[in-house]
Design a protein around this motif. Structure first.
Motif, PDB file in Angstrom:
ATOM      1  N   HIS A  51      31.927 -60.235   6.492  1.00 13.51           N
ATOM      2  CA  HIS A  51      32.166 -61.383   5.521  1.00 13.51           C
ATOM      3  C   HIS A  51      31.119 -61.582   4.848  1.00 13.51           C
ATOM      4  N   ASN A  55      32.924 -59.599   1.866  1.00 10.44           N
ATOM      5  CA  ASN A  55      34.096 -60.705   1.286  1.00 10.44           C
ATOM      6  C   ASN A  55      33.455 -61.887   1.004  1.00 10.44           C
ATOM      7  N   THR A  56      32.064 -62.074   0.772  1.00  7.79           N
ATOM      8  CA  THR A  56      31.807 -63.393   0.242  1.00  7.79           C
ATOM      9  C   THR A  56      32.150 -63.733  -1.212  1.00  7.79           C
ATOM     10  N   SER A  57      32.234 -65.122  -1.242  1.00  3.35           N
ATOM     11  CA  SER A  57      32.919 -65.677  -2.350  1.00  3.35           C
ATOM     12  C   SER A  57      32.177 -65.352  -3.615  1.00  3.35           C
ATOM     13  N   VAL A 136      27.823 -75.950  -6.064  1.00  2.00           N
ATOM     14  CA  VAL A 136      29.280 -76.104  -5.990  1.00  2.00           C
ATOM     15  C   VAL A 136      29.816 -75.851  -7.404  1.00  2.00           C
ATOM     16  N   LYS A 141      33.335 -74.647  -3.464  1.00  2.00           N
ATOM     17  CA  LYS A 141      32.725 -75.035  -2.172  1.00  2.00           C
ATOM     18  C   LYS A 141      32.615 -73.935  -1.354  1.00  2.00           C
ATOM     19  N   HIS A 142      33.486 -72.931  -1.316  1.00  2.00           N
ATOM     20  CA  HIS A 142      33.251 -71.356  -0.561  1.00  2.00           C
ATOM     21  C   HIS A 142      32.083 -70.900  -0.828  1.00  2.00           C
ATOM     22  N   GLY A 143      31.646 -70.832  -2.116  1.00  2.00           N
ATOM     23  CA  GLY A 143      30.483 -70.069  -2.474  1.00  2.00           C
ATOM     24  C   GLY A 143      29.158 -71.139  -1.830  1.00  2.00           C
ATOM     25  N   LEU A 145      29.032 -72.638   0.702  1.00  2.00           N
ATOM     26  CA  LEU A 145      28.869 -72.301   2.135  1.00  2.00           C
ATOM     27  C   LEU A 145      28.469 -70.887   2.599  1.00  2.00           C
ATOM     28  N   ASP A 146      29.068 -69.809   1.672  1.00  2.00           N
ATOM     29  CA  ASP A 146      28.578 -68.614   1.816  1.00  2.00           C
ATOM     30  C   ASP A 146      27.186 -68.357   1.315  1.00  2.00           C
TER      31      ASP A 146
END
Length: 185
Positions: A51, A55-57, A136, A141-143, A145-146
């Motif tokens: 990931h 697959n990181t955002s 953010v 938000k995904h970024g 967390l990534d």
């Protein structure tokens, strides 16, 4: 008292339980050849690594900014040198990479936001609300967390690599010497 040997495992000593990983990512880098001393750990690591690496955002450039700043902050020469080469391949220029070793105001604003978040995680073990809002706003938000997962993963690798430092792979060492010797750690 003897110190355990965590030298990268050669093919002849590669654990049979990890045979399927030897010819893939794990067999290509000394960091994973060190981790192969603990087959269950390396096996568990593969999903997160896939990931974070593929697959990181964050995207390739932002991920390299995070990894390079983390490698600098923990003093991990192996990861710094690996990711100078990867950063160049991802499109970062030498000046941008060099700036990641310095103070935030000397970086482009986006890099300063990402590197400042890494600094906060290393120094304070968290992002404060304003930093989280900035991250953010930049990567979603995904970024966010990534970013935290990437910093955590590379912090763990830094612990291992600083404790049992391996040689840089010859192909990576050659690329670093050809492309950016001035950036080597």
């Amino acid at each position: 008292m003897s110190v355990p040997d965590f030298a990268p495992l050669p093919d002849a000593d590669w654990p049979q339980a990890l045979d399927d990983l030897r010819t893939g990512f794990a067999g290509q880098l000394n960091v994973y050849r060190i981790m192969a001393h603990h087959p269950a750990l390396l096996r568990a690591w593969t999903g997160l690594r896939t990931h974070i690496v593929q697959n990181t955002s964050l995207g390739p450039q932002r991920a390299e900014v995070v990894i390079l700043r983390l490698a600098h902050r923990v003093g991990c020469a192996y990861e710094w040198n690996q990711h100078v080469v990867r950063g160049l391949a991802a499109g970062l220029d030498k000046g941008r990479i060099a700036a990641l070793r310095g103070p935030l105001p000397q970086m482009p604003p986006e890099d300063a936001t990402l590197a400042g978040a890494v600094d906060a995680l290393v120094d304070n073990k968290q992002l404060n609300p304003a930093q989280l809002d900035d991250v953010v706003a930049l990567v979603g938000k995904h970024g966010a967390l990534d970013l935290m997962a990437t910093a955590g993963m590379y912090l763990t690798l830094g612990f291992m690599l600083n404790t049992a430092p391996p040689a840089l792979e010859p192909a990576i060492a050659r690329k670093l010497a050809q492309q950016a010797p001035e950036l080597a750690a």
